[in-house]
Write a protein that holds these residues in place. Structure first.
Motif, PDB file in Angstrom:
ATOM      1  N   ARG A 336      12.090  11.276  -5.401  1.00 51.35           N
ATOM      2  CA  ARG A 336      11.058  10.553  -4.660  1.00 51.35           C
ATOM      3  C   ARG A 336      11.234  10.704  -3.156  1.00 51.35           C
ATOM      4  NH1 ARG A 336      11.654   6.749  -8.972  1.00 51.35           N
ATOM      5  NH2 ARG A 336      13.164   5.520  -7.772  1.00 51.35           N
ATOM      6  N   LYS A 337      12.472  10.670  -2.692  1.00 50.97           N
ATOM      7  CA  LYS A 337      12.719  10.834  -1.257  1.00 50.97           C
ATOM      8  C   LYS A 337      12.294  12.214  -0.780  1.00 50.97           C
ATOM      9  CE  LYS A 337      16.523   7.518  -0.716  1.00 50.97           C
ATOM     10  NZ  LYS A 337      17.959   7.352  -0.417  1.00 50.97           N
ATOM     11  N   ARG A 338      12.586  13.223  -1.572  1.00 56.46           N
ATOM     12  CA  ARG A 338      12.236  14.587  -1.175  1.00 56.46           C
ATOM     13  C   ARG A 338      10.714  14.786  -1.182  1.00 56.46           C
ATOM     14  NH1 ARG A 338      16.985  17.399  -0.742  1.00 56.46           N
ATOM     15  NH2 ARG A 338      16.385  19.537  -1.198  1.00 56.46           N
ATOM     16  N   CYS A 339      10.039  14.206  -2.167  1.00 56.58           N
ATOM     17  CA  CYS A 339       8.583  14.299  -2.213  1.00 56.58           C
ATOM     18  C   CYS A 339       7.947  13.543  -1.048  1.00 56.58           C
ATOM     19  CB  CYS A 339       8.067  13.735  -3.537  1.00 56.58           C
ATOM     20  SG  CYS A 339       8.409  14.772  -4.973  1.00 56.58           S
ATOM     21  N   GLU A 340       8.448  12.353  -0.793  1.00 61.28           N
ATOM     22  CA  GLU A 340       7.879  11.543   0.284  1.00 61.28           C
ATOM     23  C   GLU A 340       8.092  12.185   1.640  1.00 61.28           C
ATOM     24  OE1 GLU A 340       9.622   7.708  -0.267  1.00 61.28           O
ATOM     25  OE2 GLU A 340       8.621   7.392  -2.208  1.00 61.28           O
ATOM     26  N   MET A 341       9.192  12.902   1.811  1.00 64.20           N
ATOM     27  CA  MET A 341       9.435  13.612   3.066  1.00 64.20           C
ATOM     28  C   MET A 341       8.320  14.620   3.336  1.00 64.20           C
ATOM     29  SD  MET A 341      10.513  16.845   4.270  1.00 64.20           S
ATOM     30  CE  MET A 341      11.543  17.572   2.986  1.00 64.20           C
ATOM     31  N   LEU A 342       7.848  15.292   2.292  1.00 67.66           N
ATOM     32  CA  LEU A 342       6.799  16.297   2.459  1.00 67.66           C
ATOM     33  C   LEU A 342       5.518  15.674   3.004  1.00 67.66           C
ATOM     34  CD1 LEU A 342       7.255  18.334  -0.866  1.00 67.66           C
ATOM     35  CD2 LEU A 342       8.090  18.955   1.408  1.00 67.66           C
ATOM     36  N   VAL A 343       5.084  14.574   2.402  1.00 65.11           N
ATOM     37  CA  VAL A 343       3.812  13.995   2.844  1.00 65.11           C
ATOM     38  C   VAL A 343       3.944  13.291   4.193  1.00 65.11           C
ATOM     39  CG1 VAL A 343       2.853  13.811   0.527  1.00 65.11           C
ATOM     40  CG2 VAL A 343       4.180  11.924   1.434  1.00 65.11           C
ATOM     41  N   ARG A 344       5.102  12.699   4.457  1.00 65.43           N
ATOM     42  CA  ARG A 344       5.306  12.074   5.771  1.00 65.43           C
ATOM     43  C   ARG A 344       5.212  13.112   6.882  1.00 65.43           C
ATOM     44  NH1 ARG A 344       9.627   9.176   3.433  1.00 65.43           N
ATOM     45  NH2 ARG A 344      11.085  10.573   4.496  1.00 65.43           N
ATOM     46  N   ARG A 345       5.773  14.287   6.610  1.00 65.61           N
ATOM     47  CA  ARG A 345       5.749  15.332   7.629  1.00 65.61           C
ATOM     48  C   ARG A 345       4.324  15.824   7.895  1.00 65.61           C
ATOM     49  NH1 ARG A 345       7.907  16.583  12.254  1.00 65.61           N
ATOM     50  NH2 ARG A 345       8.228  18.822  12.591  1.00 65.61           N
ATOM     51  N   ILE A 346       3.523  15.912   6.862  1.00 62.74           N
ATOM     52  CA  ILE A 346       2.130  16.322   7.061  1.00 62.74           C
ATOM     53  C   ILE A 346       1.400  15.315   7.936  1.00 62.74           C
ATOM     54  CG2 ILE A 346      -0.093  16.609   5.888  1.00 62.74           C
ATOM     55  CD1 ILE A 346       1.760  19.018   5.713  1.00 62.74           C
ATOM     56  N   THR A 356      -2.533  11.342   2.788  1.00 60.51           N
ATOM     57  CA  THR A 356      -1.081  11.352   2.589  1.00 60.51           C
ATOM     58  C   THR A 356      -0.560  10.044   2.004  1.00 60.51           C
ATOM     59  OG1 THR A 356      -0.762  10.641   4.887  1.00 60.51           O
ATOM     60  CG2 THR A 356      -0.703  13.011   4.456  1.00 60.51           C
ATOM     61  N   ARG A 357      -1.439   9.211   1.483  1.00 65.00           N
ATOM     62  CA  ARG A 357      -0.986   7.981   0.847  1.00 65.00           C
ATOM     63  C   ARG A 357      -0.173   8.295  -0.406  1.00 65.00           C
ATOM     64  NH1 ARG A 357      -6.171   4.982  -0.695  1.00 65.00           N
ATOM     65  NH2 ARG A 357      -6.752   7.170  -1.117  1.00 65.00           N
ATOM     66  N   LEU A 358       0.879   7.540  -0.596  1.00 61.73           N
ATOM     67  CA  LEU A 358       1.690   7.665  -1.795  1.00 61.73           C
ATOM     68  C   LEU A 358       0.959   7.016  -2.970  1.00 61.73           C
ATOM     69  CD1 LEU A 358       5.151   6.770  -0.247  1.00 61.73           C
ATOM     70  CD2 LEU A 358       4.293   9.054  -0.805  1.00 61.73           C
ATOM     71  N   PRO A 359       1.370   7.311  -4.212  1.00 62.66           N
ATOM     72  CA  PRO A 359       0.716   6.675  -5.365  1.00 62.66           C
ATOM     73  C   PRO A 359       0.735   5.152  -5.288  1.00 62.66           C
ATOM     74  CG  PRO A 359       2.028   8.534  -6.099  1.00 62.66           C
ATOM     75  CD  PRO A 359       2.316   8.358  -4.632  1.00 62.66           C
ATOM     76  N   SER A 360       1.820   4.596  -4.758  1.00 63.81           N
ATOM     77  CA  SER A 360       1.932   3.145  -4.641  1.00 63.81           C
ATOM     78  C   SER A 360       0.942   2.571  -3.630  1.00 63.81           C
ATOM     79  CB  SER A 360       3.358   2.757  -4.234  1.00 63.81           C
ATOM     80  OG  SER A 360       3.695   3.334  -2.978  1.00 63.81           O
ATOM     81  N   GLU A 361       0.399   3.466  -2.786  1.00 64.72           N
ATOM     82  CA  GLU A 361      -0.562   3.039  -1.766  1.00 64.72           C
ATOM     83  C   GLU A 361      -1.999   3.389  -2.151  1.00 64.72           C
ATOM     84  OE1 GLU A 361       2.494   3.792   1.998  1.00 64.72           O
ATOM     85  OE2 GLU A 361       1.224   5.430   1.269  1.00 64.72           O
ATOM     86  N   GLY A 362      -2.171   3.874  -3.375  1.00 68.31           N
ATOM     87  CA  GLY A 362      -3.495   4.241  -3.842  1.00 68.31           C
ATOM     88  C   GLY A 362      -3.849   5.699  -3.660  1.00 68.31           C
ATOM     89  N   GLY A 363      -2.894   6.519  -3.205  1.00 67.06           N
ATOM     90  CA  GLY A 363      -3.140   7.947  -3.008  1.00 67.06           C
ATOM     91  C   GLY A 363      -2.819   8.763  -4.246  1.00 67.06           C
ATOM     92  N   ASN A 364      -3.138  10.064  -4.177  1.00 66.76           N
ATOM     93  CA  ASN A 364      -2.852  10.975  -5.284  1.00 66.76           C
ATOM     94  C   ASN A 364      -2.335  12.293  -4.713  1.00 66.76           C
ATOM     95  OD1 ASN A 364      -2.710  12.241  -7.778  1.00 66.76           O
ATOM     96  ND2 ASN A 364      -4.874  12.829  -7.771  1.00 66.76           N
TER      97      ASN A 364
END
Length: 449
Positions: A336-346, A356-364
């Motif tokens: 999860r940390k490695r995946c989240e790093m990717l979207v945070r960087r974008i 770039t919302r995470l699934p927990s934030e309603g994103g896909n």
């Protein structure tokens, strides 16, 4: 000849296509219900001849040691009670010197150039549409010291005929205006106009369909249980249909193993050892919110060692290597940390451009992971094995999409008794091709394609 190809990723399907082009009868076997559903499914989408660099260089051991303590590091070595991992690691360390680096670069670039030409030929002949963008690849730097080393890497590539040029921040922003909002943090970059990007999954699946149209037998949904050997030669390949459990014995004049990381355990069952170990990579595919502000030029972010490419109205970001066995989990804290790093960087580089919302934030964000089949040199094994009638096309690491079309063509040529027109050390064909020394250079870890 009758040829059985095991594995329907970009490597296996390209091999099947080029065998058909030479008049052979082909059976393509894949355990998944379709082509390109594992390692070729959601990679970084780059055809990056200019970044055909091995992971092993003189600075890699120290970096790998430092990165072991960061969950989001570009390369993470996760020690296992696995002799194969440690054996691979020792072989990798043996390649961490300038002489080996230069030798390996020469091989990788030779195959990359050959493969890029082969890909263009296939696209020209078939008209496959796979979100292809011929806009080059830009590599941007936010650290001056790293940027200072870019000239050496570009010079090295120049020795092998690749025009990767160093560009200023202003020129980089002219090449890709979408970087403007992040421009004040960029110190410079490199750009290779001849590189390109596109969706490997879409390409591979369409090419597989064309293989079927040309008479190939596609056995999807079949597990490869055993390569049967008798008298030092392949007698048959035993496969089992996943749904019905029906066993079949496939007999052929030649059998190609193109099973990515799973090539190693499959061949181990018949006593053949190959130095291929899985490197777990991650990607996220994000829907674009503001397509007009999104990049068209495929890019590499040097600070994170990640790659990003536009695929229609989506943005693909991919990177990181995790050496920890055949682990494909996406739900662990580390994953999860490695995946989240990717979207945070974008979101940092292109704020508001993609969702770039995470699934927990309603994103896909459509996270994905795949096992990159890596050799210690990063040079794939293309050629024949000690068992008569058995061939290999595996070990492409992060460059499977870049090297796919050419690897398939080269092996088809070898099986047909031809010699591919490039200086490359084919497995089982004697000493590796020797490359001229091109001067010392430092390489960065490529995020892969």
């Amino acid at each position: 000849m009758k040829v059985t190809v095991l594995g329907a990723g970009i490597i296996g399907v390209s091999t099947a296509w080029h065998l058909l082009q030479r008049g052979h009868e082909v059976t393509l076997v894949e355990r998944q219900p379709g082509a390109a559903l594992e390692t070729s499914f959601a990679n970084a989408a780059q055809i990056s001849v200019s970044y055909c660099e091995p992971w092993a260089n003189r600075e890699a051991p120290l970096k790998a040691l430092k990165w072991m303590f960061s969950p989001t590091s570009p390369l993470l070595f996760r020690p296992q009670l696995d002799p194969a991992q440690w054996r691979w690691g020792l072989q990798f360390l043996a390649q961490c010197n300038d002489a080996a680096f230069e030798r390996n670069v020469a091989q990788l670039v030779a195959l990359g150039s050959y493969s890029h030409a082969a890909l263009k030929d296939v696209v020209r002949e078939t008209g496959i549409d796979y979100h292809r963008l011929e806009r080059g690849i830009a590599h941007f730097y936010v650290d001056q010291k790293s940027f200072d080393g870019a000239a050496g890497a570009a010079e090295l590539m120049g020795h092998f005929g690749v025009k990767r040029r160093v560009v200023s921040r202003d020129e980089l922003l002219r090449i890709e205006p979408a970087l403007a909002s992040y421009g004040d943090r960029i110190v410079g970059g490199t750009f290779t106009e001849s590189d390109e990007s596109g969706d490997a999954r879409v390409f591979t699946q369409q090419l597989a369909a064309l293989c079927a149209a040309r008479g190939a037998r596609l056995l999807f949904g079949h597990d490869i249980e055993q390569i049967e050997v008798a008298g030092g030669a392949v007698a048959s390949v035993r496969v089992r249909h996943r749904e019905t459990g029906v066993l079949s014995a496939l007999k052929a004049d030649a059998t190609v193993v193109a099973c990515g990381s799973y090539t190693t355990p499959l061949l181990a069952r018949i006593g053949v050892r190959v130095p291929i170990y899985p490197g777990k990579g991650y990607s996220a595919t994000l829907p674009l919110l503001e397509p007009e502000r999104a990049p068209f030029v495929s890019m590499i972010d040097d600070s994170r060692k990640i790659a990003l490419s536009r695929l229609g109205n989506e943005l693909r970001v991919a990177g990181t290597i995790e050496l920890g066995g055949f682990d494909l989990s996406l739900d662990t804290p580390l994953a999860r940390k490695r995946c989240e790093m990717l979207v945070r960087r974008i979101e940092e580089v292109f704020p508001g451009v993609a969702d770039t919302r995470l699934p927990s934030e309603g994103g896909n964000p459509r996270f994905w992971t795949g096992l990159r089949p890596a050799t210690p040199t990063n040079i794939p094994l293309i050629g024949r094995l000690p068992v008569k009638g058995l061939w290999i096309n595996a070990g492409h690491g992060t460059l499977g999409w870049t090297h796919g079309a050419g690897s398939g063509k080269a092996l088809a040529e070898l099986i047909s008794g031809e010699r591919p027109a490039m200086a490359f050390g084919f497995h089982g064909f004697g000493a590796e091709a020797r490359a001229p020394r091109a001067g010392r250079a430092q390489a960065s870890l490529s995020p892969g394609s």
